[in-house]
Design an enzyme around this catalytic site. Structure first.
Site, short mmCIF file in Angstrom:
data_model
loop_
_atom_site.label_atom_id
_atom_site.label_comp_id
_atom_site.label_asym_id
_atom_site.label_seq_id
_atom_site.Cartn_x
_atom_site.Cartn_y
_atom_site.Cartn_z
CE1 TYR A 21 -4.40 -1.33 5.30
CE2 TYR A 21 -3.93 0.87 4.52
CZ TYR A 21 -4.19 -0.50 4.26
OH TYR A 21 -4.05 -0.85 3.05
CB SER A 65 -0.95 0.12 1.00
OG SER A 65 -1.71 1.45 1.45
#
Length: 252
Positions: free
Chosen positions: A157, A144
Site C-alpha cells: 500500500y 494518502s
C-alpha cells in the site's frame, strides 16, 4: 449527449471518499461519472445524486484493466462531453492480509499496485486526450499519508501510494503547458466503511488516533472539500502540489 455541465470522473466513487466527492462535484454543478467495480453501491450513489437534482451515471470499471478504462472514458464522453476533472480515488488494500515485504503475497502486491498506481496511470492516460481537446483540465490523485511516511506492515500500500505521488508530479510537469493541472491529496485516518472495524475497536482506535494532533478521524466530506478546491478556479496556480489532509498526522 449533454455538454451543459462540466464533467468529473471519479474512480472508486461508489462509497467513502469517492462518494462524498461525487456528491460534492454534483452540488458544484458538474455532471459526474462514478467508475467503480461495486455495481450496487455505484448505482445507488448515482441515483441519490439524481434525486437531489444532480446529473450522474455509474459505469462499472476495473481501473486495473486497460480495455475497461478506455471503454469507461469513451462512454463518459458519449454521455456528457469532454472530461474536465478526473479524481483518481480507487485503491486496493486487503485489510485482512496486509503485511511486511515477507508477509505480503505476490498476488496482494500486484493487486494493490495494479489498482492503486496502475489504475491512476491508466485513467490519466485515457482522460488526458479528452482534456487536451477541451484545452485543459484537472487531475487529482488520492495519495494518502501512506505515500509520505511508512505505516509499518503496509509494504504494498505505501509503495503504491508513494508511486501515486511521483506520478502526480510527472503529470504536472508534462502537461502544465497544455493547461492540465495535477495535484494530490494525502488523507490521514478517515472514517469510512473500510476503516470502520479499526475505529470501532477501542484499542485500535486509540492507537491510530495517537498520531493526528486533532485526535479524531476525518470525514469523507473533508477530503471531498479539498479535492473540490484543487479542481476549482480558486486553485488555478496550483499544480504538482501534495496536500496532506490529515488532522496534523505529519506534524509528529
Amino acid at each position: 449527449m449533454s455538454e451543459t455541465r462540466r464533467l468529473a470522473v471519479i474512480t472508486g466513487g461508489a462509497s467513502g471518499i469517492g462518494r462524498a466527492s461525487a456528491e460534492r462535484f454534483a452540488r458544484d454543478g458538474y455532471a459526474v461519472v462514478i467508475a467503480d467495480i461495486d455495481g450496487e453501491r455505484g448505482i445507488e450513489t448515482a441515483a441519490a445524486i439524481g434525486a437531489n437534482g444532480g446529473s450522474a451515471a455509474f459505469i462499472h470499471t476495473d481501473v486495473a484493466n486497460s480495455d475497461a478504462v478506455q471503454a469507461m472514458v469513451n462512454q463518459a464522453i458519449e454521455l456528457f462531453g469532454e472530461i474536465a476533472v478526473l479524481f483518481n480515488n480507487a485503491a486496493f488494500l486487503d485489510r485482512e492480509n496486509y503485511g511486511s515485504v515477507t508477509e505480503t503475497s505476490e498476488a496482494d502486491w500486484h493487486r494493490c499496485i495494479d489498482v492503486t498506481l496502475t489504475g491512476a496511470f491508466l485513467c490519466s492516460r485515457y482522460v488526458i486526450p479528452s482534456m487536451l481537446r477541451r484545452s485543459g483540465g484537472v487531475i487529482i490523485n488520492n495519495a494518502s499519508v501512506g505515500g509520505l511516511v511508512g505505516f509499518g506492515r503496509h509494504a504494498a500500500y505505501c509503495s503504491a501510494k508513494g508511486g501515486v505521488i511521483q506520478l502526480t508530479r510527472e503529470i504536472a510537469i508534462d502537461y502544465a503547458e497544455q493547461n492540465i493541472r495535477c495535484n494530490a491529496v494525502c488523507p490521514g485516518m478517515i472514517e469510512t466503511e473500510g476503516t470502520a472495524a479499526t475505529l470501532e475497536d477501542p484499542a485500535s482506535r486509540a492507537k491510530v488516533l495517537e498520531l493526528p494532533v486533532m485526535k479524531r478521524p476525518g470525514t469523507p466530506e473533508e477530503i471531498a472539500n479539498a479535492v473540490a478546491f484543487l479542481a476549482s478556479d480558486e486553485a488555478t496556480f496550483i499544480t504538482g502540489a501534495i496536500l496532506p489532509v490529515d488532522g496534523g498526522w505529519l506534524l509528529r
